[in-house]
Scaffold this active site. Structure first.
Site: not given
Ligand SMILES: [Zn+2]
Length: 238
Positions: A63, A205
């Protein structure tokens, strides 16, 4: 007594024939046993069993990117290992790095929406949130020429009615190693490797160097354990 002896001998012969049948042993013209066929059959069966065991799928998701350095590093590592992942990008980052979005697409990764500005859906911002999703879809579709179907709502806040309104499908996660709050790559790798099971969706991430390092280490360990990495679409719908 002779009768019993004969009966036993017949019994032994039948047992041998039955066993020969069961194990696929053939008798040649010269009376020799032919194992080849039996060996070939069992090799095929073993291979099928191995393949059945091997197909244990996992989905890695990243993400918040694309990040100008770390996303490319991650893409290099995934390419080296022949691994595909899913990237939930923000519209504002995609707008700045369309070349990285294009690369994700060309290398077989799935690209999803993570809102334009990493907005959390709240009671009072439903329409703005929806606008962010639409704007990000437009940015991504402009770059890739493909419709965006999957969304990871920041912080997991979602309104089910968006699914009909926008024809989008939310993708949450099943394993969260909290990579964003640790600078210890080995610790993150261990959290992933010790927790995962078949069909898990791992949340990471591509915005931190340690996350990229940890993800690639986890990929190496899990590939060695026989896992296969697929996109979330394959986990959810195949
Ligand atoms: Zn996020």
């Amino acid at each position: 007594m002779r009768k019993i002896g004969k009966a036993l001998a017949m019994g032994d012969l039948l047992l041998c024939l039955a066993l020969a049948g069961a194990y696929g042993i053939c008798f040649g013209k010269d009376g020799s046993l032919k194992w080849q066929q039996a060996a070939a059959v069992s090799a095929v069966e073993e291979k099928e069993e191995e393949q059945a065991v091997e197909i244990r799928r996992l989905a890695l998701t990243f993400d918040d990117g694309p990040h100008p350095c770390y996303t490319d590093e991650l893409l290099d590592g995934l390419k080296e290992r022949g691994v595909r992942a899913t990237f939930f990008v923000t519209g504002e980052h995609a707008e700045i790095h369309p070349d990285i979005i294009k690369r994700m697409q060309e290398e077989g990764h799935l690209i999803g929406n993570h809102t334009y500005s990493h907005m959390q859906l709240r009671k009072n911002n439903r329409e703005v949130f929806k606008e962010e999703l639409i704007k990000t879809n437009e940015i991504l579709e402009e770059i890739t020429g493909q419709e965006v179907v999957y969304v990871r709502p920041p912080y997991g806040s979602w309104d089910k009615s968006f699914e009909q309104e926008l024809n989008m499908f939310p993708v949450l996660w099943t394993v969260d190693p909290l990579d964003w709050c640790s600078r210890d790559a080995d610790c993150i790798t261990q959290k992933i490797v010790s927790k995962v099971e078949e069909n898990d969706i791992i949340l990471m991430h591509d915005y931190y160097e340690t996350s990229v390092e940890a993800a690639l280490k986890a990929v190496d360990e899990l590939l060695a354990e026989g896992y296969t990495f697929v996109t979330v679409e394959e986990i959810l719908f195949d």
